[in-house]
Scaffold this active site. Structure first.
Site, PDB file in Angstrom:
ATOM      1  N   ASP A 311       0.725  -1.314  -0.183  1.00 55.75           N
ATOM      2  CA  ASP A 311       0.121   0.131   0.053  1.00 55.75           C
ATOM      3  C   ASP A 311       1.327   1.043  -0.341  1.00 55.75           C
ATOM      4  O   ASP A 311       2.042   0.932   0.557  1.00 55.75           O
ATOM      5  CB  ASP A 311      -1.086   0.447   1.297  1.00 55.75           C
ATOM      6  CG  ASP A 311      -1.999   1.439   1.540  1.00 55.75           C
ATOM      7  OD1 ASP A 311      -2.171   1.882   0.488  1.00 55.75           O
ATOM      8  OD2 ASP A 311      -2.059   2.220   2.721  1.00 55.75           O
ATOM      9  N   ASP A 511      -1.744  -0.828   6.118  1.00 54.57           N
ATOM     10  CA  ASP A 511      -1.704  -0.540   7.766  1.00 54.57           C
ATOM     11  C   ASP A 511      -3.840   0.263   7.594  1.00 54.57           C
ATOM     12  O   ASP A 511      -3.813  -0.027   9.026  1.00 54.57           O
ATOM     13  CB  ASP A 511      -1.311   0.417   7.906  1.00 54.57           C
ATOM     14  CG  ASP A 511      -1.337   2.506   7.032  1.00 54.57           C
ATOM     15  OD1 ASP A 511      -1.868   2.230   5.977  1.00 54.57           O
ATOM     16  OD2 ASP A 511      -1.551   3.322   7.642  1.00 54.57           O
ATOM     17  N   ASP A 515      -7.415  -1.650   4.153  1.00 54.78           N
ATOM     18  CA  ASP A 515      -6.454  -2.477   3.671  1.00 54.78           C
ATOM     19  C   ASP A 515      -6.764  -4.314   4.057  1.00 54.78           C
ATOM     20  O   ASP A 515      -5.776  -5.208   3.948  1.00 54.78           O
ATOM     21  CB  ASP A 515      -4.776  -2.473   3.789  1.00 54.78           C
ATOM     22  CG  ASP A 515      -4.018  -1.127   3.386  1.00 54.78           C
ATOM     23  OD1 ASP A 515      -4.423  -1.191   1.857  1.00 54.78           O
ATOM     24  OD2 ASP A 515      -3.320  -0.192   4.441  1.00 54.78           O
TER      25      ASP A 515
END
Length: 639
Positions: A311, A511, A515
């Protein structure tokens, strides 16, 4: 004498075996050899019968070859009159459990350190100012607590009273003490400094950061690695080879004693012990580095990672946009423009609002109260500040509030001159365009090093999945050196992207709450849990407790090291046993000596397995320094 009761309760067969050996020795000393033979033989056969029952149960459960050699060796040595060798085998089997527990206890110490430090009581402050100790589980949000100097903050909360200093190293990796002012959030698990403080609880103990970490540690310490089944698979051919060597020695020499002597040194205890000890040592090493691996299966998969997907926001970047420029239009200073923007944004919950307010406070600007606040989610906010109507937000949102005739050169909103990856927040005051505040998110200084290190560990593809716009995603991808990137990704798009990746296993690092789905579908989900969401941590297989993305590469390195050491331990145990079997087949090792040598083989493989708790000499340190941050975009998009 507590240790004695523990020994009796946990290892009764060890004590019974030693007792039988002592009794047999006394009988031999007084000349009653027959009685000694019957006592030792009877006990050995009873243990063989018990072991045989256990063996049958394991065979029915699909575990093959583990105890067949041990049972056969005991019976064979008794049959050829080597009852004392049989007793040594029994001691080896029963004592091996204690030896394994000792080694596992050593490997598990770091995993247990958080459990030992967990606060069990809190100092509750009553309405009259009195302080009383209460169980930490009874603390509720809104309760006022006292935290004494050097004490662990028991639950999440906010600081009251005066500024104070806290040690947050165990949670965030920040080595220096952190100063908090009243109103700042406090994380449970941080350690108070040298003065007593008051705080107001914002979460119960079970919902607080520290208890969440403890739950992860407990889950990791109680897990069993699927890789341990490899020892079961190795035991099948090992057993076949052992019987073949023993049978051949008997057939060639015509001496049944050779058959027993070969089987004595072929007991597969190293296969039973070394592999789980190696995995516990690997979990322990990961914990010392601020990485909680929830189970041994995840640790084994980490060793084989071929694709790493990241990410962007909060993972490759800090996720905290910083004000990098304030550009006023005619009539306002940069400080005044920032002050007005922050005065309005202090009433907003948007992520960029906190950055603007923080920048104003860092400059020491006095913020005014905002009245008649109106926020358009994802676009901007307007309010009345010091009698002026101030509009803050995206270009189109501010343009609607600007009177064309009142703007400079008749332009509704001046286009911002942005570097790649920067974001503009525009302002209008009383219908006139006032200027722009430019923000950017900093790439983590260790991000480029992390990508490079992963490639060195055998990861063939590194991908970035981001909800940001194309320009922002491209800028970050170039800065950290990923192989490819995908922009404008919604959570479902990230899930589909990971599922479609062909070079597996795939590790996904993220995080945020958004996600959590993709972490769950990845072969190994890694959550940046220091300041990330609990949803991401709960769906992940690995949780990084420190605010350092390079720990993802460290986790892969630890996984590779652990599996390598486990394989080496198996090879050492099998290799030495094969050599001893060949020597025993030629009559070079009596049964009683072979039983003792097998115990040394067990100890050797266990000590080798414990090497998984430390890196190889050629490996880099688990945490390394990296260059200074590079500023890149912060956006309103989900990332």
């Amino acid at each position: 004498m507590r240790w004695w009761h523990t020994l009796v309760r946990q290892y009764p067969l060890v004590l019974a075996t030693l007792g039988v050996a002592a009794l047999g020795g006394v009988l031999v000393a007084v000349g009653d050899h027959d009685a000694a033979r019957w006592v030792v033989t009877g006990y050995a056969l009873v243990i063989a019968a018990v072991q045989a029952v256990s063996m049958i149960r394991e065979l029915r459960a699909g575990t093959w070859g583990i105890d067949i050699l041990a049972v056969t060796a005991i019976v064979a040595t008794v049959a050829v009159g080597e009852e004392w060798a049989a007793l040594v085998i029994v001691l080896m089997l029963t004592g091996g459990v204690a030896l394994e527990d000792y080694a596992a206890g050593r490997a598990r110490r770091e995993l247990a350190s958080l459990l030992d430090a967990a606060p069990r009581t809190a100092h509750a402050v009553g309405p009259d100012g009195s302080v009383a100790d209460v169980p930490v589980d009874e603390v509720r949000p809104g309760d006022e607590l006292m935290v004494t100097p050097g004490e662990v903050v028991p639950v999440d909360g906010v600081l009251l009273g005066l500024p104070a200093v806290f040690d947050e190293s165990s949670l965030t990796g920040e080595s220096m003490p952190v100063e908090h002012v009243p109103g700042d959030g406090l994380l449970s698990g941080s350690v108070n400094g040298t003065t007593g403080v008051r705080m107001r609880a914002t979460a119960a103990a079970g919902d607080s950061q520290y208890q969440h970490i403890i739950a992860l540690v407990r889950e990791a310490s109680e897990s069993k690695a699927p890789f341990v089944r490899l020892a079961d698979r190795v035991a099948v051919p090992f057993t076949a080879v052992a019987f073949a060597i023993a049978g051949l020695a008997w057939a060639v020499t015509g001496d049944a004693v050779r058959f027993a002597e070969v089987l004595v040194v072929a007991t597969p205890c190293p296969l039973l012990i070394a592999t789980p000890v190696a995995f516990l040592a690997g979990l322990s090493r990961a914990s010392r580095n601020g990485i909680i691996v929830k189970n041994g299966g995840a640790l084994e998969k980490l060793a084989r990672i071929r694709t790493a997907a990241f990410d962007k926001t909060g993972t490759l970047t800090f996720g905290r946009p910083d004000v990098v420029a304030v550009t006023p239009s005619d009539g306002l200073s940069s400080d005044e423009l920032l002050r007005l923007a922050a005065s309005v944004e202090q009433a907003s919950n948007h992520a960029l609002a906190a950055s603007i307010v923080g920048a104003a406070r860092e400059r020491g600007l006095r913020l005014s109260p905002a009245e008649n606040v109106r926020e358009s989610t994802g676009h901007g906010v307007s309010a009345l500040v010091d009698g002026h109507t101030v509009v803050v937000g995206k270009e189109g949102f501010v343009a609607e509030a600007v009177e064309p005739t009142a703007s400079r050169e008749g332009c509704a909103v001046e286009p911002a001159d942005l570097e790649p990856g920067q974001l503009a927040v525009h302002l209008a005051v009383d219908g006139a365009y006032a200027g722009v505040v430019t923000l950017a998110d900093a790439v983590r200084p260790e991000a480029l090093h992390t990508v490079t290190r992963l490639r060195g560990l055998g990861v063939r593809h590194v991908v970035m999945l981001s909800g940001d716009a194309e320009a922002t995603a491209r800028h970050v991808a170039d800065a950290v050196g990923v192989d490819e990137y995908r922009a404008d990704c919604l959570p479902a798009d990230k899930v589909a992207a990971v599922q479609a990746m062909s070079d597996r296993p795939v590790m996904m690092i993220g995080d945020g709450v958004n996600d959590a789905p993709v972490l769950a579908v990845a072969d190994v989900g890694v959550a940046m849990g220091a300041k990330g969401s609990s949803a991401a941590s709960e769906s992940a297989d690995v949780v990084i407790l420190l605010d350092d993305v390079d720990r993802a590469a460290c986790a892969v390195s630890i996984g590779r090291r652990t599996v390598q050491v486990a394989m080496q331990a198996i090879a050492i145990g099998v290799g030495i046993s094969l050599l001893l079997m060949v020597a025993a087949a030629f009559g070079a090792i009596p049964a009683i000596v072979g039983a003792g040598l097998q115990e040394l083989v067990d100890l050797t493989t266990i000590l080798w397995a414990l090497r998984a708790s430390s890196p190889r000499r050629s490996e880099p340190a688990d945490a390394e320094s990296a260059p200074r941050p590079v500023l890149v975009a912060a956006t309103h998009a989900t990332a």
